[in-house]
Design an enzyme around this catalytic site. Structure first.
Site, PDB file in Angstrom:
ATOM      1  N   HIS A 201       0.669  -1.112   0.046  1.00  0.00           N
ATOM      2  CA  HIS A 201      -0.284   0.473  -0.091  1.00  0.00           C
ATOM      3  C   HIS A 201       0.944   1.706  -0.345  1.00  0.00           C
ATOM      4  CE1 HIS A 201      -2.632   2.728   3.047  1.00  0.00           C
ATOM      5  NE2 HIS A 201      -3.143   2.777   1.530  1.00  0.00           N
TER       6      HIS A 201
ATOM      7  N   HIS B  71       1.884  11.191  -1.165  1.00  0.00           N
ATOM      8  CA  HIS B  71       0.224  10.271  -0.271  1.00  0.00           C
ATOM      9  C   HIS B  71      -0.102  11.064   0.130  1.00  0.00           C
ATOM     10  CE1 HIS B  71      -0.028   7.797   3.275  1.00  0.00           C
ATOM     11  NE2 HIS B  71      -0.740   9.175   3.629  1.00  0.00           N
TER      12      HIS B  71
END
Length: 329
Positions: free
Chosen positions: A63, A114
């Site tokens: 992830h 992110h």
């Protein structure tokens, strides 16, 4: 103001107290010292699966694979992994997930960030693809899957990066008759077939795909379903399909399955990847909150192997033991 706050969060040291809810201490990043990441484990392939379909086996995925927590960035709490994608691939990770953003500097280059590029910039898409290509060329019998959350870059910018790196030529392309949600599990080729044709990269976009224009960038939810994410408590992991939504919530579609298994902590209302608890989150055991338990539960519900487990801090715990257990039996 937002940029200042994000900058503070990136470099905030990991000295937060554990979260207490209803009198029970919950897992959080509460260490007073720098992290001590474990060396990455190693994937143990199951040879018999080489001649089985891509859709018939389990792979570990990372992830936010490019969002790193390292000494160089002060062990940023925005990081989801301790090791870069080249190490991830050499260790045995076979799915890399990342978010694609428009370049804040205004170029056509896609940045892998992110949530926000001011919070965590993991480099360019082209750099990421170069690392993948280097691995594929050095390992001609391996298949890699890429999953990108597209936050806005146009399709032509994605395609340009694949063309520039030559990965368009190594990308798997489904037949026209299997697009638009028509591709079932039995329609995928075997790994051996993908190797022999050198079409060993499978890439999904969460949105913005148009397979008539760029046939190797696949619309994620036409080919797979995924479980809930944003988990704050170890007992919240589910196996039920959350995206796309089906009229019958108990329906398990005959598509690839992506099981999200990563845990968040919170500080002052901000959610961030929970590194302190990662050794338990990624454990191969059968206690609540462990990857082994979640994997077994999903396999029972699906009546087949789950295809991808998406994890944070892949080097912690026993993720490759779980993968082997799923594939060996």
């Amino acid at each position: 103001m937002l940029h200042t706050l994000l900058s503070i969060l990136v470099f905030l040291p990991l000295t937060y107290p554990a979260i207490v809810r209803n009198g029970v201490q919950r897992p959080s990043d509460d260490g007073n010292d720098d992290p001590h990441p474990k060396p990455p484990g190693s994937r143990v392939p199951v040879p018999s699966l080489y001649s089985q379909r891509y859709s018939e086996q389990t792979f570990i995925g990372t992830h936010d694979s490019v969002a790193l927590r390292t000494p160089e960035n002060g062990w940023s709490i925005s990081g989801n992994q301790y090791y870069d994608v080249s190490v991830q691939l050499r260790s045995g990770v076979r799915m890399l997930q990342a978010q694609g953003h428009r370049d804040p500097a205004g170029s056509e280059e896609i940045r892998l960030c992110h949530f926000n590029c001011a919070l965590m910039d993991g480099g360019s898409l082209t750099e990421h693809l170069d690392a993948v290509k280097t691995f594929l060329e050095a390992n001609p019998y391996e298949v890699v899957t890429l999953l990108f959350v597209n936050t806005g870059p146009p399709l032509e910018h994605w395609a340009q990066a694949f063309f520039d790196t030559g990965l368009d030529l190594m990308s798997y392309i489904p037949s026209r008759s299997k697009r638009g949600g028509s591709m079932h599990l039995d329609d995928w080729p075997t790994v051996a077939d993908m190797v022999s044709s050198n079409k060993r990269l499978v890439t999904f976009l969460s949105s913005g795909a148009n397979e008539n224009l760029v046939p190797y960038l696949l619309n994620q939810f036409d080919y797979m379903f995924e479980t809930n994410f944003g988990i704050d408590e170890p007992d919240q992991y589910t196996c039920a399909p959350a995206r796309p939504r089906w009229w019958d919530p108990s329906y398990i579609p005959p598509r690839l399955s992506l099981v999200n298994h990563f845990l968040y902590a919170q500080f002052l209302g901000f959610r961030y990847p929970n590194a302190t608890y990662a050794n338990t989150t990624n454990a191969a055991g059968f206690h609540v909150g462990e990857l082994g338990e979640h994997a077994a539960r999903c396999r029972s519900l699906y009546e087949r192997r789950p295809n991808f487990f998406l994890v944070d801090f892949f080097s912690e715990g026993d993720v490759f033991d779980v993968e082997f257990g799923m594939n060996a039996f």
